[in-house]
Enzyme design. Structure first.
Site, PDB file in Angstrom:
ATOM      1  CB  ILE A 137      -0.994   0.031   1.189  1.00  0.00           C
ATOM      2  CG1 ILE A 137      -0.281  -0.121   2.532  1.00  0.00           C
ATOM      3  CG2 ILE A 137      -2.053  -1.035   1.031  1.00  0.00           C
ATOM      4  CD1 ILE A 137      -1.240  -0.059   3.721  1.00  0.00           C
ATOM      5  CG  ASP A 138       0.103   4.157  -2.865  1.00  0.00           C
ATOM      6  OD1 ASP A 138       0.856   3.360  -3.444  1.00  0.00           O
ATOM      7  OD2 ASP A 138      -0.940   4.612  -3.369  1.00  0.00           O
ATOM      8  CE  LYS A 139       6.287   9.313   3.218  1.00  0.00           C
ATOM      9  NZ  LYS A 139       7.079  10.482   2.759  1.00  0.00           N
ATOM     10  CB  THR A 141      -2.499   4.119   1.648  1.00  0.00           C
ATOM     11  OG1 THR A 141      -2.744   4.911   0.484  1.00  0.00           O
ATOM     12  CG2 THR A 141      -3.717   3.264   1.940  1.00  0.00           C
ATOM     13  NE  ARG A 237      -2.780   8.288  -4.425  1.00  0.00           N
ATOM     14  CZ  ARG A 237      -1.459   8.460  -4.360  1.00  0.00           C
ATOM     15  NH1 ARG A 237      -0.649   7.420  -4.147  1.00  0.00           N
ATOM     16  NH2 ARG A 237      -0.949   9.667  -4.529  1.00  0.00           N
TER      17      ARG A 237
END
Length: 303
Positions: A137-139, A141, A237
């Site tokens: 998962i993104d930084k 998130t 996103r």
């Protein structure tokens, strides 16, 4: 580095190259073999092979087994929020602002650094910088991630992701008021040709499907639940921007005037999968982080 040669037998004709090689040794996982093929360590009749190549009788397959790389990621003691752990898998709740694995510019302070201190037995399929990491998962998130502690567990978890049987539910705050209660976004995602650091909906991209449910509406925002059917980079996103409701706080895909939340308001709140050894379904949920909860309260009070 060692080398193994195998001549394709009559009963192996038509079998995929990666599947055939995996069956030659009970210790090799299919993901590991696919990586060897990708790295050029597998030759078919002296030529580089492809994972989906259909083998012919008397093909000579040469497998150059690389020496295992020593893990050189620095272990760092961290107060990890572990939801579940056994000998095969760990489920951890990642905070907003933490990078999942080391990369240029982020050599320390990542989840992997913390996992290395927490336990030494992580799968090696993804190499020295991403041990055990099945999905990311993104930084900015927050939320739940499953991490594999051995290669077999890693392979079985990846198989579930490919088969779309893993439950992944995210909670997000988006700009705009979505009029309908439910929806499905099916639009292919690929790298943006004009901005290489960004993803976009593009013809010829990889299949991507996101389902969403509206949970609450405000004057200028909507609180939604997003359910991933596929797991493309930045999928939620990109998809929410595509339908005109970009995530609040998102500096990359959101509008210029957005909330100052240090990144997108997005939380991976529910994660479910079949245990890779026990084959029993397990599901975990984590509450919204404090900043997200406070943001919703402020919007309710404003309304």
């Amino acid at each position: 580095m060692s080398k193994i040669e195998h001549q394709v037998l009559e009963n192996e004709k038509g079998e995929r190259l990666d599947k055939l090689i995996t069956g030659l040794n009970g210790e090799w996982s299919r993901s590991q073999v696919q990586q060897w093929i990708k790295d050029g360590h597998v030759l078919v009749n002296g030529q580089s092979g492809k994972a989906n190549y259909k083998c012919n009788i008397q093909d000579v397959i040469s497998i150059i087994i690389p020496e295992p790389e020593l893990l050189n990621v620095e272990a760092e003691q961290m107060d990890l929020d572990v939801y579940y752990e056994d000998g095969d898998v760990i489920v951890v709740n990642k905070p907003k602002g933490m990078v999942v694995h080391p990369a240029p510019g982020h050599q320390s302070g990542t989840l992997v650094n913390g996992l290395m201190a927490h336990c030494k037995d992580l799968s090696g399929i993804n190499g020295i910088l991403r041990p055990g990491i099945v999905h990311r998962i993104d930084k900015d998130t927050s939320g739940l991630l499953m991490v594999a502690k051995n290669d077999k567990a890693h392979e079985r978890l990846v198989e579930q992701l490919v088969a779309k049987t893993v439950t992944r539910k995210y909670f997000a705050l988006v700009h705009g008021v979505i009029p309908h209660d439910h929806g499905t976004i099916e639009a292919p995602i690929g790298r943006d040709k004009d901005e290489r650091q960004s993803m976009t909906v593009i013809e010829g991209g990889k299949q991507a499907v996101t389902h969403f449910n509206v949970l609450e509406r405000f004057d200028e925002f909507t609180f939604v639940e997003c359910i991933l059917e596929t797991g493309r980079t930045h999928q939620i996103r990109v998809h929410m921007k595509y339908i005109g409701y970009p995530l609040a706080g998102d500096p990359k895909y959101g509008p210029r005037k957005t909330l100052n939340t240090n990144g997108q308001v997005l939380h991976a709140g529910i994660l479910g999968f079949n245990h890779p050894r026990l084959n029993e379904y397990m599901e975990f949920s984590s509450p919204l982080p404090a900043y997200f909860d406070e943001l919703l309260k402020s919007l309710r009070n404003k309304d």
